[in-house]
Write an enzyme that holds these catalytic residues in place. Structure first.
Site, PDB file in Angstrom:
ATOM      1  N   LEU A  99       0.728  -0.980   0.029  1.00  0.00           N
ATOM      2  CA  LEU A  99       0.201  -0.131   0.130  1.00  0.00           C
ATOM      3  C   LEU A  99       1.359   1.306  -0.195  1.00  0.00           C
ATOM      4  O   LEU A  99       0.637   2.166  -0.539  1.00  0.00           O
ATOM      5  CB  LEU A  99      -1.004   0.446   1.224  1.00  0.00           C
ATOM      6  CG  LEU A  99      -2.172  -0.844   1.211  1.00  0.00           C
ATOM      7  CD1 LEU A  99      -2.942  -0.993   3.006  1.00  0.00           C
ATOM      8  CD2 LEU A  99      -3.287  -1.215   0.120  1.00  0.00           C
ATOM      9  N   GLY A 100       2.218   0.882   0.404  1.00  0.00           N
ATOM     10  CA  GLY A 100       3.171   2.119   0.287  1.00  0.00           C
ATOM     11  C   GLY A 100       4.278   1.890   1.450  1.00  0.00           C
ATOM     12  O   GLY A 100       4.510   0.771   2.155  1.00  0.00           O
ATOM     13  N   GLY A 105       8.893   5.976   6.690  1.00  0.00           N
ATOM     14  CA  GLY A 105      10.695   5.831   7.369  1.00  0.00           C
ATOM     15  C   GLY A 105      10.044   5.055   8.024  1.00  0.00           C
ATOM     16  O   GLY A 105      11.540   4.223   8.472  1.00  0.00           O
ATOM     17  N   PHE A 106       9.439   4.756   8.533  1.00  0.00           N
ATOM     18  CA  PHE A 106       9.051   3.503   9.240  1.00  0.00           C
ATOM     19  C   PHE A 106       9.288   1.908   8.491  1.00  0.00           C
ATOM     20  O   PHE A 106       9.647   0.436   9.203  1.00  0.00           O
ATOM     21  CB  PHE A 106       8.001   3.322  10.148  1.00  0.00           C
ATOM     22  CG  PHE A 106       6.709   3.301   9.338  1.00  0.00           C
ATOM     23  CD1 PHE A 106       6.133   2.363   8.502  1.00  0.00           C
ATOM     24  CD2 PHE A 106       5.616   4.971   8.847  1.00  0.00           C
ATOM     25  CE1 PHE A 106       4.976   2.084   7.878  1.00  0.00           C
ATOM     26  CE2 PHE A 106       5.291   4.358   8.399  1.00  0.00           C
ATOM     27  CZ  PHE A 106       4.900   3.113   7.721  1.00  0.00           C
ATOM     28  N   VAL A 140       4.139  -0.636   4.307  1.00  0.00           N
ATOM     29  CA  VAL A 140       2.490  -1.418   4.408  1.00  0.00           C
ATOM     30  C   VAL A 140       1.606  -2.159   3.596  1.00  0.00           C
ATOM     31  O   VAL A 140       1.728  -1.483   1.954  1.00  0.00           O
ATOM     32  CB  VAL A 140       1.558   0.069   4.517  1.00  0.00           C
ATOM     33  CG1 VAL A 140       0.471  -0.203   5.293  1.00  0.00           C
ATOM     34  CG2 VAL A 140       2.259   1.478   5.914  1.00  0.00           C
ATOM     35  N   LYS A 190       0.921  -2.576   9.111  1.00  0.00           N
ATOM     36  CA  LYS A 190       2.771  -2.319   9.349  1.00  0.00           C
ATOM     37  C   LYS A 190       3.850  -2.557   9.424  1.00  0.00           C
ATOM     38  O   LYS A 190       3.363  -3.278  10.675  1.00  0.00           O
ATOM     39  CB  LYS A 190       2.138  -0.448   9.929  1.00  0.00           C
ATOM     40  CG  LYS A 190       3.330   0.262  10.100  1.00  0.00           C
ATOM     41  CD  LYS A 190       2.927   1.331  11.357  1.00  0.00           C
ATOM     42  CE  LYS A 190       4.340   2.191  11.294  1.00  0.00           C
ATOM     43  NZ  LYS A 190       3.386   3.361  12.616  1.00  0.00           N
ATOM     44  N   ASP A 234       3.272  14.841  14.416  1.00  0.00           N
ATOM     45  CA  ASP A 234       3.790  14.128  13.083  1.00  0.00           C
ATOM     46  C   ASP A 234       2.619  14.419  12.425  1.00  0.00           C
ATOM     47  O   ASP A 234       2.085  13.338  11.339  1.00  0.00           O
ATOM     48  CB  ASP A 234       4.036  12.846  13.182  1.00  0.00           C
ATOM     49  CG  ASP A 234       5.632  12.894  11.698  1.00  0.00           C
ATOM     50  OD1 ASP A 234       5.311  13.720  10.969  1.00  0.00           O
ATOM     51  OD2 ASP A 234       5.651  11.737  11.268  1.00  0.00           O
TER      52      ASP A 234
END
Length: 348
Positions: free
Chosen positions: A41-42, A45-46, A49, A63, A160
């Site tokens: 999905l995308g 920085g982590f 997903v 995630k 954020d």
């Protein structure tokens, strides 16, 4: 040795009462078709997903924390604990987590329309978001922030807030996501200080970006930037007005002072916009963007202003002009791979 440390941390985290269900790695692998690229999905920085489908047919978003992520185990635990305690229609719902081997993952409700930035910054998809939908999104984000700041069991600073961290459900209702950088305030505490400033360039309030001072008013500033982006369809980060060295905030402020606010309006809204609502929203954004945090309204005032018709106070010059100079500070910066989230390591 590294695997043993990770295993110890995982066992410690699993033993804590995180108040949300644990999902096995095998369950997630099946749901995502072994993290197939077709289900991606995308990323941020982590890490990545993925979309997944459980055996009972429920769709989920996974995630997956990467090993090189700037979001470490503490931020992961922070996100799990925080979201488990939060229940609001404008906050994304956490369904569970998975910690197994070297995998660390969060499982969310799936948002079929993805993130807000994928619409407002895309010339074609932006047309889907007419004025009434955008105004509903603005109000929903404001209500979600109000809940975090004042109405939940905890006082939470998101730190954020940005277009990519607002997700849209099947009816285009907004839900604030990504609480890995959020901070909890206790009792009557209203502001804090940190030596590790995290957030997104272009959305951070000047007092936070430079001095590490954060409060609910830091989120209010970010909301002001986001509001400006929703109204204009343009990104604050990277925007330069042709022929002038102005960022989006400075450009919008000049139009406001010259009584030409409609020139900021996203062109795809020209035939459906309620002008009075647009101008009121723009006015509110400038109130949120004032340089000194004590001049900015709190989110309860913002929600009232969005739904009211009374006259609004005159905004002072927004922080963009000063913020642009401050952003040239010599402080050490470390950017994520997608240039979204940055960490200032030496904030005063």
């Amino acid at each position: 040795m590294e695997n043993n440390i990770m295993l110890d941390q995982n066992i410690e985290l699993q033993s804590e009462d995180l108040e949300v269900p644990f999902f096995s790695l095998a369950t997630i692998v099946i749901a995502t078709n072994n993290f197939s690229s077709d289900n991606k999905l995308g990323e941020g920085g982590f890490g990545l997903v993925y979309k997944g489908t459980l055996t009972d047919g429920h769709e989920i978003a996974v995630k997956r924390l990467s090993r090189s992520s700037i979001q470490g185990l503490n931020e992961f635990k922070n996100e799990v604990i925080l979201i488990a305690k939060l229940q609001h229609r404008n906050l994304v719902r956490l369904l569970g987590y998975c910690i197994e081997g070297d995998e660390t993952m969060l499982i969310y409700e799936y948002m079929p329309n993805g993130s807000l930035d994928s619409f407002i910054f895309d010339e074609t998809r932006a047309k889907v978001l007419g004025w009434s939908i955008r105004f509903n999104i603005i109000c929903g984000i404001a209500r979600g922030l109000l809940y975090l700041h004042e109405d939940s069991r905890l006082r939470i600073i998101h730190r954020d807030l940005k277009a990519s961290n607002v997700l849209l459900d099947s009816k285009m209702n907004p839900k604030i996501s990504d609480f890995g950088m959020a901070r909890i305030f206790g009792g009557d505490q209203t502001e804090g200080n940190t030596e590790r400033v995290v957030g997104t360039y272009g959305y951070m309030a000047p007092e936070y970006a430079i001095d590490g001072l954060f409060s609910v008013k830091s989120d209010v500033f970010s909301f002001g930037i986001l509001l400006l982006e929703i109204l204009s369809g343009k990104k604050n980060r990277g925007f330069i007005h042709p022929g002038q060295s102005l960022n989006l905030v400075a450009h919008a402020w000049n139009l406001w002072k010259e009584c030409r606010p409609l020139e900021l309006l996203d062109t795809c809204l020209e035939d459906c916009c309620i002008i009075l609502e647009f101008v009121r929203c723009l006015h509110i954004s400038f109130l949120c963007l004032q340089q000194h945090h004590e001049d900015r309204p709190n989110m309860s005032s913002v929600v009232m202003m969005l739904h009211g018709e009374s006259s609004l106070p005159e905004p002072k010059e927004p922080a963009s002009f000063i913020g642009k100079k401050l952003s040239l500070s010599s402080k050490k910066k470390s950017a994520s791979t997608n240039e979204i989230t940055i960490t200032l390591l030496e904030a005063r």
